[in-house]
Write an enzyme that holds these catalytic residues in place. Structure first.
Site, PDB file in Angstrom:
ATOM      1  N   HIS A 119      -6.622   8.595  -5.610  1.00  0.00           N
ATOM      2  CA  HIS A 119      -5.381   8.469  -5.284  1.00  0.00           C
ATOM      3  C   HIS A 119      -4.551   7.995  -6.535  1.00  0.00           C
ATOM      4  CE1 HIS A 119      -1.760   6.371  -2.648  1.00  0.00           C
ATOM      5  NE2 HIS A 119      -2.015   7.635  -2.502  1.00  0.00           N
ATOM      6  N   HIS A 135       7.841   4.946  -0.966  1.00  0.00           N
ATOM      7  CA  HIS A 135       6.278   5.289  -1.562  1.00  0.00           C
ATOM      8  C   HIS A 135       5.974   4.552  -2.565  1.00  0.00           C
ATOM      9  CE1 HIS A 135       3.381   7.899  -3.326  1.00  0.00           C
ATOM     10  NE2 HIS A 135       3.099   8.248  -1.903  1.00  0.00           N
ATOM     11  N   ASP A 147       8.395 -14.334  -8.457  1.00  0.00           N
ATOM     12  CA  ASP A 147       9.479 -15.209  -9.247  1.00  0.00           C
ATOM     13  C   ASP A 147      10.203 -14.514 -10.235  1.00  0.00           C
ATOM     14  OD1 ASP A 147       8.503 -17.213  -7.438  1.00  0.00           O
ATOM     15  OD2 ASP A 147       6.631 -17.611  -9.058  1.00  0.00           O
TER      16      ASP A 147
END
Length: 1183
Positions: free
Chosen positions: A562, A984, A991
């Site tokens: 991926h 996507h 912070d």
């Protein structure tokens, strides 16, 4: 006749001191071979004896230019001279030649050429002369004064490299004999050719080369060519004589004189580049072509080893096996091993550069599964035969047995390999912070930089610019890649920016391109990687492509590769959420229409909710009817990295490439193994020794082209080690590295409460807590929260890194830009990999750990954008990742301490898969929605129900969920339509100081490490700007703060003059009065105009079917998510029906932000039913 043909001249340009050495021993053998080596004999250019003069460097004969034709008389002449060479008239040099023959296997004369020439390699190992110093002399027995038993410790220095060798006098003599043998044989060949020419000239021998009648034979002086190359490599025996017979005397006297004699001999042959670059000397000095390559790190250890796992190596010389008969075995082969800090490489010989094999070092488990014994990378083995000296190297799923000639060498190799991977911060076999394979970078001025991009337009333009500037290599991997993708738009004006055209142009320039594609299960996905591979392989021979995994052989069906990575020249890399494929290009406007096909041609006009193309081959053919259906806008975040983080990403990709190569194409020569670059390179290799001052007038303004330049000047290379002792010091009290950066950092101890790994980071490179998290890398001191922080810092001694490309760094932040400033940051690469995806020893889930750790350490604010949000609380037996648990605990802590704390999460409104929510083929969509709602608001393990039970209605003060939506009008006068803006991006901002950007979704697939492979980076700011947090002064990071401001200004539709409204993300005036209010108002408008789904009014599939039917009756047709508005809106006001244009109502929409529909389909069980194919798939696929 001889006087008429030959004319003796003095050498014009003596190239080395060897020209003054004693005459060759062959001159005493045969009168015709007694020509001075520096003699040049002249002859007519028209003569058949003519050949091009050789350069001072030996050149490899080629098929296109042979000095003489080959004929049988060559062999005859050779046989006639050979007996003479073996006669007693050879003088004392006969001893040297005979000794050399005993130490080498017989070989053909043609094999005695310089190794680099025989291999066709132009570059030498040494570009300048090295220096050698005799450090000490020792003997095994103090009572024995035999000089040949002396041992010498030799320190060799080449440029900034230093290494030591332990050599016996006998080894030096063997070196001398080898050099003599080479010089004698090569000189013999040269003289043989001269005699052959002379005999041909006078009419004896081969007559094919006799002069023509019109050639001038007497009128002109004939110049006989001879380069004297063998003379340049000639070492007289007298140079080594003193080593064999030092003057007699006391032991100390003998040692001292032997030291002087050895030093003199070393100086003799190390003073000549031709000799130094010979194979014999390279073997003696333990150097190779890889020793001094700046890309691969410092020199560690090299030598010949025996291996058994490689295919049979065809050899043309005598390098077949070690010089010991007990090793002569057809299954074992001799190779040259090169140890570098990050890998162990195997070459055929020292002067070769083609990899036979490589072991890339990776994280080792703390102990064996079956015992508590500590795991070592290299380990000595005990063989049944005590004469076999063997050790084993185990890394990942590989275990390789190696042999050498003695047990002492085995111990040396085992020690060297284990030491190379354990020394922080460069050791690759122990986990770093978050359990990552890569250490935090940027703690010193090492050139670590980062830059963000929002949406495809900015990111693709940056990638195209980097590809255009590639000089050596490009590495690409992705979940989906489309060769016909245009990286710049409008496409008519940027034909050269199409991906395949860009790659073709660079391949023709000699750039090597490596592309690793995810091989999908074709019945489940329509990304057609097979077509992409075929198209890419047609581009050029310099483009290499692999698809992985093979599902049958690996047994991997559910998981995917991926990552989305582009690396250019190991100088710049791009990672994030964007694949180089259709549908990803988008602008800040997020348009839903493109009727003129100017921006999104053909299949780039993409809406996977409506339809997935059945074929990608005709990319210019529309898949959707642009008059009826909107495209689905695409929102994403990408980033570029420079310096050590870039090379860490490249190391990950090289590891994956080599694993795929061994699995899929072990015998394909066209698919090479790759070597990872060292995370730091050495500037001295580039001739850098002084700092470079960059004047202010050379600085450039901010623009995309400059920001993403992949090329840097030659000096743009960081130092291997920090030069400024003020930056990193070693505390001798505990041996820990301490940072004295002006931004001193402290954090509380972490408790990681999730799926436990078998790897525990070692507390040996930085201050870490028990979970391997560096305490010095996160947060700022409490004094900074009150604004008492100094923003300037002292420059280090590596300021020359500040090249012209960074001149724009002082440019003020553009709070609405889609391209961020390129800033110096602390960066750490994190990933999800396992044995199947990268050949790793075990699953690495450093992305998961980073998410949990950063959430727990957040002080005020967390902002998350992600494609999925599926996680579990403690005790959830189904979902294993604990991002949700970390959020839950951090909110409870804030509530208990009565502190303001906000968590804002932006997600897709509906999963981006094809099929209406009530369609039979949409089980995947419903299944993902089920697990996502189980995480957010449904069930006892959801975060909203758990928080409501713990703190009541104040839950919305701490956490809220949102989506994005856009609208437009089709074909100018067509109906108004809407579509979700598909979120996507995979990023988190903490912070306004720390950003996590990558490819990983928040679900088990991406975070557990054993499933999908992922890549990401934790970016911690080092440059700060003034801001506020809940009304109090706050020092916000330049990178993270600018990224959030740009994202929020896009989502809220703010103009540049309104950006000050979102500087403080947690204040009520921002969080409630602006962010939440805008989302609610936009949601109501879309509900009034479209009644689109998902929305909180539809609780069941029956209601959805009813709404779908009404929309079709009212509008004639509708989209799959009810995205078509009526021509006229009719509302009742004071009993009257008022008609309005839908577009007038939509003008009140601000930006794209809408509320996430928490009540949608709340009455339905969305899990796959038994009659659906997805019911029989493992449910792990969906989360």
């Amino acid at each position: 006749m001889r006087n008429r043909i030959f004319q003796h001249t003095k050498p014009k340009n003596p190239t080395s001191s060897s020209s003054a050495l004693s005459p060759s021993p062959l001159q005493n053998v045969y009168p015709l071979l007694s020509l001075p080596l520096s003699t040049h004999t002249s002859y007519s250019p028209k003569s058949p004896l003519h050949r091009h003069a050789k350069s001072t460097k030996p050149q490899t004969p080629s098929h296109h230019h042979k000095p003489y034709p080959s004929n049988p008389q060559n062999a005859t002449f050779h046989l006639n001279l050979h007996p003479i060479l073996s006669s007693s008239s050879m003088s004392t040099e006969k001893f040297l030649a005979a000794g050399t023959e005993r130490s080498h296997k017989p070989a053909a004369l043609s094999s005695f050429r310089l190794s680099c020439d025989a291999a066709g390699l132009g570059a030498s190992v040494f570009e300048e002369l090295p220096m050698a110093t005799i450090v000490s002399v020792s003997r095994p027995d103090v009572g024995d004064i035999t000089p040949l038993l002396l041992s010498y410790v030799i320190e060799v220095q080449y440029r900034q490299f230093k290494w030591r060798l332990l050599k016996k006098a006998s080894q030096v003599i063997y070196l001398h004999l080898a050099l003599k043998k080479r010089a004698i044989v090569e000189e013999f060949q040269e003289k043989q050719e001269q005699v052959k020419e002379w005999l041909q000239f006078i009419g004896i021998g081969d007559h094919t080369g006799v002069m023509h009648q019109d050639d001038d034979s007497d009128d002109e002086a004939l110049h006989f060519p001879h380069d004297g190359s063998s003379r340049h490599r000639y070492v007289p025996s007298s140079a080594a004589l003193s080593i064999i017979r030092p003057s007699l005397g006391g032991q100390q006297t003998v040692a001292d004189k032997a030291k002087v004699a050895m030093q003199g001999y070393l100086n003799h042959f190390l003073g000549n580049l031709d000799i130094v670059n010979s194979r014999e000397v390279c073997k003696f000095l333990k150097v190779s072509k890889l020793s001094f390559e700046q890309e691969y790190g410092p020199k560690l250890k090299e030598d010949y080893l025996l291996v058994k796992h490689l295919p049979k190596i065809s050899r043309t010389d005598d390098a077949g096996c070690l010089p010991c008969p007990r090793f002569c075995n057809n299954n074992w082969q001799k190779v040259w091993a090169v140890l570098k800090p990050g890998f162990l490489a195997f070459l055929e010989d020292p002067l070769d550069t083609e990899l036979l094999d490589i072991i890339i070092f990776d994280i080792l488990p703390l102990s064996h599964k079956t015992s508590e014994e500590k795991v070592a990378l290299a380990q000595e083995l005990k063989e049944r035969n005590p004469l076999r000296c063997t050790f084993r190297v185990c890394c990942g799923n590989r275990s390789i047995r190696l042999r050498t000639s003695s047990s002492s060498k085995v111990k040396d190799w085992v020690c060297a390999i284990n030491d190379s991977v354990q020394k922080p911060p460069e050791g690759w076999c122990h986990p770093h912070r978050y359990g990552s394979f890569a250490a935090p970078r940027g703690l010193t001025e090492d050139g670590s930089e980062a830059q963000w991009f929002i949406d495809g337009q900015a990111a693709f333009d940056a990638i195209a610019s980097a590809l255009e500037k590639a000089k050596s290599e490009i590495l690409i991997t992705g979940w989906w890649l489309c060769p016909e993708l245009y990286l710049r738009h409008p496409f008519q004006d940027h034909s050269s920016s199409r991906l395949d055209a860009l790659l073709e142009a660079k391949a023709k320039e000699g750039v090597q391109i490596y592309i690793l594609l995810y091989k999908e299960v074709s019945i489940a996905l329509k990304i057609n990687s097979s077509y992409s591979k075929r198209r890419l392989l047609l581009i050029h021979e310099n483009v290499r492509v692999m698809r992985y995994p093979d599902h049958l052989t690996t047994g991997v069906y559910y998981w995917s590769h991926h990552e989305k990575i582009v690396i250019v020249d190991h100088r710049i890399c791009f990672i994030g959420g964007l694949d180089l494929c259709f549908g990803r290009y988008d602008t800040v406007e997020h348009k839903v229409e493109d009727s003129s096909c100017l921006i999104w041609p053909g299949k780039d006009y993409y809406n996977p909710r409506e339809s997935e193309p059945n074929s990608w081959e005709d990319m210019m053919k529309d898949e959707l009817d642009r008059k009826r259906y909107p495209r689905m806008p695409w929102h994403d975040v990408h980033c570029a990295l420079w310096g050590p983080p870039c090379r860490d990403v490249a190391r990950h990709l090289v590891q994956r490439w080599n694993h795929a190569k061994r699995s899929k194409a072990p015998n394909q020569e066209a698919i090479p193994l790759l070597m990872p670059h060292h995370h730091m390179v050495i500037p001295h290799y580039m001739g850098r020794s002084e700092a470079i001052n960059i004047s202010d007038d050379k600085k450039k303004n901010l623009n995309i082209q400059d920001n993403v330049s992949s090329q840097s000047p030659s000096e743009d290379i960081p130092l291997l080690l920090p030069l400024d002792s003020q930056v990193v010091n070693v505390d001798e009290s505990d041996g820990q590295m301490k940072s004295y950066s002006p931004l001193q950092r402290t954090v509380a101890n972490e408790t990681w409460l999730s799926h436990q790994s078998t790897v525990e980071p070692k507390d040996d490179d930085l201050h870490m807590d028990d979970n391997g998290n560096d305490l010095m890398i996160s947060g700022l001191e409490a004094s900074e929260t009150s604004g008492q922080m100094t923003h300037s810092h002292e420059p280090s001694s590596v300021e020359w890194w500040e090249s012209q490309e960074r001149g724009y760094q002082d440019t003020p932040i553009d709070e609405t830009a889609q391209v961020g400033p390129r800033t110096s940051c602390n960066c750490q690469i994190i990933r999800s990999v396992s044995q199947w995806s990268a050949g790793a020893n075990q699953a690495e889930e450093s992305i998961h750990r980073a998410y949990c750790s950063l959430i727990e350490r957040a002080e005020h604010f967390i902002y998350i954008e992600n494609q999925y949000f599926i996680s579990g609380l403690k005790g959830d037996a189904t979902i294993q990742n604990r991002v949700l648990e970390a959020l839950f605990n951090r909110i409870l802590k804030a509530h208990k301490e009565k502190k303001c704390f906000r968590v804002v999460i932006v997600l897709p409104l509906i999963p981006g898969f094809q099929g209406g929510l009530d369609d039979g083929g949409a089980a995947t969509v419903r299944a993902i929605m089920h697990w996502q709602y189980q995480t957010i608001c449904r069930g006892e393990n959801s975060i909203l129900q758990s928080l409501n039970a713990a703190i009541g209605p104040k839950t919305s003060e701490y956490i809220s969920f949102y989506g994005l939506r856009a609208y437009g009008r089709l074909v100018g006068t067509g109906p108004p339509v809407t579509s979700q803006v598909y979120v996507h991006s995979k990023m988190m901002i903490v912070d306004d100081r720390i950003a996590l950007i990558g490819s990983a979704n928040i679900n088990d697939r991406s975070l557990l490490g054993s499933r999908d492979s992922e890549i990401g980076v934790v970016i911690e700011d080092r440059e700060y700007v003034d801001s506020s947090m809940n009304g109090k002064p706050w020092s916000a990071g330049k990178f993270s703060y600018a990224l959030r401001l740009s994202l929020w200004s896009e989502h809220l539709g703010l103009r540049a003059e309104d950006i000050s409204q979102i500087h403080d993300p947690v204040a009520d005036k921002t969080y409630k009065d602006l962010w939440m209010k805008t989302a609610m108002e936009n949601t109501l408008i879309y509900q009034d105009v479209f009644a689109c789904v998902p929305n909180d009014q539809i609780h069941s599939r029956a209601t959805f079917r009813q709404k779908m039917s009404q929309s079709r009756e009212q509008n004639g047709y509708t989209t799959i998510d009810l995205g078509v508005a009526p021509k006229v809106l009719e509302t009742q006001e004071n009993g009257k029906v008022i008609s309005t244009d839908p577009m007038d109502r939509l003008k009140s929409v601000k930006g794209f932000l809408v509320c996430f529909p928490l009540e949608f389909m709340r009455e339905e069980d969305l899990r796959p039913m038994f009659h659906e194919g997805e019911f029989y798939a493992s449910r792990e696929v969906f989360y």
